[in-house]
Structures are given as structure tokens and as C-alpha cells.
Motif scaffolding. Structure first.
Motif, PDB file in Angstrom:
ATOM      1  N   ARG A 171      11.206   1.880  12.044  1.00 61.22           N
ATOM      2  CA  ARG A 171      12.202   2.832  11.529  1.00 61.22           C
ATOM      3  C   ARG A 171      12.771   3.725  12.618  1.00 61.22           C
ATOM      4  O   ARG A 171      13.883   4.211  12.500  1.00 61.22           O
ATOM      5  CB  ARG A 171      11.565   3.735  10.467  1.00 61.22           C
ATOM      6  N   ARG A 172      11.984   3.994  13.644  1.00 60.52           N
ATOM      7  CA  ARG A 172      12.433   4.920  14.685  1.00 60.52           C
ATOM      8  C   ARG A 172      13.329   4.188  15.678  1.00 60.52           C
ATOM      9  O   ARG A 172      13.030   3.073  16.071  1.00 60.52           O
ATOM     10  CB  ARG A 172      11.238   5.524  15.394  1.00 60.52           C
ATOM     11  N   PRO A 173      14.415   4.821  16.086  1.00 62.87           N
ATOM     12  CA  PRO A 173      15.286   4.147  17.049  1.00 62.87           C
ATOM     13  C   PRO A 173      14.584   4.018  18.400  1.00 62.87           C
ATOM     14  O   PRO A 173      13.789   4.877  18.774  1.00 62.87           O
ATOM     15  CB  PRO A 173      16.500   5.075  17.147  1.00 62.87           C
ATOM     16  N   PRO A 174      14.868   2.943  19.116  1.00 61.41           N
ATOM     17  CA  PRO A 174      14.241   2.793  20.433  1.00 61.41           C
ATOM     18  C   PRO A 174      14.774   3.842  21.401  1.00 61.41           C
ATOM     19  O   PRO A 174      15.870   4.365  21.235  1.00 61.41           O
ATOM     20  CB  PRO A 174      14.644   1.382  20.861  1.00 61.41           C
ATOM     21  N   LEU A 175      13.967   4.148  22.391  1.00 60.82           N
ATOM     22  CA  LEU A 175      14.397   5.103  23.408  1.00 60.82           C
ATOM     23  C   LEU A 175      15.565   4.530  24.197  1.00 60.82           C
ATOM     24  O   LEU A 175      15.593   3.339  24.511  1.00 60.82           O
ATOM     25  CB  LEU A 175      13.244   5.405  24.367  1.00 60.82           C
ATOM     26  N   PRO A 196       0.837  -1.197   0.000  1.00 61.93           N
ATOM     27  CA  PRO A 196       0.000   0.000   0.000  1.00 61.93           C
ATOM     28  C   PRO A 196       0.880   1.258   0.000  1.00 61.93           C
ATOM     29  O   PRO A 196       2.003   1.241   0.507  1.00 61.93           O
ATOM     30  CB  PRO A 196      -0.785  -0.105   1.308  1.00 61.93           C
ATOM     31  N   PRO A 197       0.389   2.356  -0.554  1.00 60.35           N
ATOM     32  CA  PRO A 197       1.181   3.584  -0.622  1.00 60.35           C
ATOM     33  C   PRO A 197       1.717   4.076   0.723  1.00 60.35           C
ATOM     34  O   PRO A 197       2.860   4.505   0.810  1.00 60.35           O
ATOM     35  CB  PRO A 197       0.227   4.595  -1.250  1.00 60.35           C
ATOM     36  N   LEU A 198       0.907   4.002   1.796  1.00 64.12           N
ATOM     37  CA  LEU A 198       1.405   4.462   3.097  1.00 64.12           C
ATOM     38  C   LEU A 198       2.542   3.578   3.610  1.00 64.12           C
ATOM     39  O   LEU A 198       3.483   4.075   4.233  1.00 64.12           O
ATOM     40  CB  LEU A 198       0.280   4.524   4.131  1.00 64.12           C
ATOM     41  N   CYS A 199       2.472   2.281   3.358  1.00 65.04           N
ATOM     42  CA  CYS A 199       3.565   1.388   3.758  1.00 65.04           C
ATOM     43  C   CYS A 199       4.833   1.748   2.985  1.00 65.04           C
ATOM     44  O   CYS A 199       5.925   1.804   3.563  1.00 65.04           O
ATOM     45  CB  CYS A 199       3.186  -0.067   3.509  1.00 65.04           C
ATOM     46  N   ALA A 200       4.684   2.013   1.682  1.00 69.00           N
ATOM     47  CA  ALA A 200       5.844   2.399   0.884  1.00 69.00           C
ATOM     48  C   ALA A 200       6.429   3.713   1.386  1.00 69.00           C
ATOM     49  O   ALA A 200       7.654   3.859   1.498  1.00 69.00           O
ATOM     50  CB  ALA A 200       5.450   2.522  -0.591  1.00 69.00           C
ATOM     51  N   ALA A 201       5.566   4.675   1.710  1.00 68.51           N
ATOM     52  CA  ALA A 201       6.033   5.974   2.203  1.00 68.51           C
ATOM     53  C   ALA A 201       6.836   5.810   3.491  1.00 68.51           C
ATOM     54  O   ALA A 201       7.898   6.413   3.660  1.00 68.51           O
ATOM     55  CB  ALA A 201       4.851   6.921   2.418  1.00 68.51           C
ATOM     56  N   GLU A 202       6.348   4.991   4.410  1.00 70.89           N
ATOM     57  CA  GLU A 202       7.065   4.777   5.665  1.00 70.89           C
ATOM     58  C   GLU A 202       8.367   4.014   5.430  1.00 70.89           C
ATOM     59  O   GLU A 202       9.403   4.342   6.000  1.00 70.89           O
ATOM     60  CB  GLU A 202       6.183   4.051   6.681  1.00 70.89           C
ATOM     61  N   ARG A 203       8.323   3.004   4.581  1.00 69.13           N
ATOM     62  CA  ARG A 203       9.535   2.227   4.296  1.00 69.13           C
ATOM     63  C   ARG A 203      10.610   3.105   3.675  1.00 69.13           C
ATOM     64  O   ARG A 203      11.797   2.969   3.973  1.00 69.13           O
ATOM     65  CB  ARG A 203       9.202   1.058   3.358  1.00 69.13           C
ATOM     66  N   GLN A 210       2.288  -6.066   7.969  1.00 69.93           N
ATOM     67  CA  GLN A 210       2.572  -4.813   8.669  1.00 69.93           C
ATOM     68  C   GLN A 210       1.806  -3.675   8.018  1.00 69.93           C
ATOM     69  O   GLN A 210       1.782  -3.564   6.800  1.00 69.93           O
ATOM     70  CB  GLN A 210       4.063  -4.481   8.600  1.00 69.93           C
ATOM     71  N   ASN A 211       1.206  -2.797   8.863  1.00 75.26           N
ATOM     72  CA  ASN A 211       0.600  -1.592   8.313  1.00 75.26           C
ATOM     73  C   ASN A 211       1.629  -0.460   8.406  1.00 75.26           C
ATOM     74  O   ASN A 211       2.739  -0.660   8.894  1.00 75.26           O
ATOM     75  CB  ASN A 211      -0.730  -1.266   9.012  1.00 75.26           C
ATOM     76  N   SER A 212       1.253   0.714   7.964  1.00 74.80           N
ATOM     77  CA  SER A 212       2.213   1.824   7.919  1.00 74.80           C
ATOM     78  C   SER A 212       2.709   2.212   9.310  1.00 74.80           C
ATOM     79  O   SER A 212       3.876   2.581   9.471  1.00 74.80           O
ATOM     80  CB  SER A 212       1.600   3.037   7.211  1.00 74.80           C
ATOM     81  N   GLN A 213       1.852   2.091  10.312  1.00 74.40           N
ATOM     82  CA  GLN A 213       2.276   2.431  11.681  1.00 74.40           C
ATOM     83  C   GLN A 213       3.306   1.434  12.203  1.00 74.40           C
ATOM     84  O   GLN A 213       4.255   1.806  12.894  1.00 74.40           O
ATOM     85  CB  GLN A 213       1.067   2.501  12.601  1.00 74.40           C
ATOM     86  N   ASP A 214       3.155   0.163  11.850  1.00 77.80           N
ATOM     87  CA  ASP A 214       4.136  -0.850  12.248  1.00 77.80           C
ATOM     88  C   ASP A 214       5.501  -0.540  11.630  1.00 77.80           C
ATOM     89  O   ASP A 214       6.529  -0.634  12.294  1.00 77.80           O
ATOM     90  CB  ASP A 214       3.693  -2.252  11.794  1.00 77.80           C
TER      91      ASP A 214
END
Length: 142
Positions: free
Chosen positions: A115-119, A73-80, A106-110
Motif C-alpha cells: 500500500r505504501r508508495p516506493p521511495l 484475517p482481521p489485520l489483513c483486512a485492516a491493512e487492505r 500475504q500477512n498484514s505486513q506484506d
């Protein structure tokens, strides 16, 4: 054994591939080149996303193909691809569905969470309260 060639084929013509199970439709054909929306995402261009979706109202809901990867899906591609918030917002404004999943489930939020580093919780929080250093002296607790 008799001749197992497909009618109309020669010994050099490969036999058509069978699908995994009878009645399974053939896989969807893959485009030869990335489509305009995928290119806009690769360029991280919210202006191009708006323009493409204005011309093709279904673009934000259409699966995207990239090279030999599975469609997504486009949102998954955008996040990837690490697109900006403006690109993600443009897709959502044009009807992209955040609940759609890629072939890995996986959805875009997953994908964004991956992608974000863990705290880093190994650092103690800054001191608070009446004995805390003034804002100009936060370097004293580092």
C-alpha cells in the motif's frame, strides 16, 4: 444409460455439485452481510473495534468475509482497507495475529508494504556537512 438423477429430484432440480475431490469438506457458508468487526474496519473506528472485541474475545482472530472475496484475517483486512494505526493497534491489543496470511499467502505486513508508495530515489539527498545550506535555505538545493 440409466436415470442419473439424484434420488428425490425431478428433471428440473439441479444435481448437487461435487467437490473437487472425494472426502473434501464443502466450503464454509458465507455470511449474508459483513459482520460487525468488518464494518468497524470499513469505518476505520478503533472505538468500535475495542467494543466488538470486548464482547467477542475471538473476533480479532476470526476470518472476515467481504462480498465475493476470500476470507481474510482481521489485520489483513485492516491493512487492505487502509485503516489507521489506532485500528491496527486495537486489533493487536485484542489478540490479532500479525503472522496470519490471506488466501494469497500475504500477512498484514506484506499488504501494508504494498500500500505504501516506493521511495523516490531519483532525488539526491540534501547536502550535509560544513558547506550545506542552513535550514532556512533548504529550498536552494531543490
Amino acid at each position: 444409460g440409466g436415470d442419473r438423477r439424484v434420488a428425490g429430484s425431478s428433471p428440473c432440480t439441479p444435481r448437487p455439485r461435487r467437490h473437487t475431490s472425494p472426502g473434501t469438506p464443502p466450503p464454509a457458508p458465507r455470511p449474508a452481510a459483513p459482520g460487525p468487526l468488518l464494518l468497524a474496519l470499513q469505518l476505520d473506528s478503533p472505538e468500535d473495534v475495542h467494543a466488538i472485541c470486548a464482547v467477542d474475545p475471538e473476533a480479532a482472530l476470526t476470518l472476515l468475509w467481504e462480498d465475493d472475496a476470500e476470507p481474510e484475517p482481521p489485520l489483513c483486512a485492516a491493512e487492505r482497507l487502509g485503516c489507521s494505526a489506532e485500528v491496527v493497534d486495537a486489533l493487536i491489543r485484542h489478540g490479532a495475529d500479525p503472522s496470519l496470511e490471506n488466501s494469497s499467502g500475504q500477512n498484514s505486513q506484506d499488504i501494508a508494504a504494498l500500500r505504501r508508495p516506493p521511495l523516490d530515489l531519483s532525488m539526491p539527498p540534501p547536502p550535509v556537512g560544513p558547506n550545506a545550506p542552513s535550514p532556512a535555505r533548504f529550498d536552494t538545493w531543490l
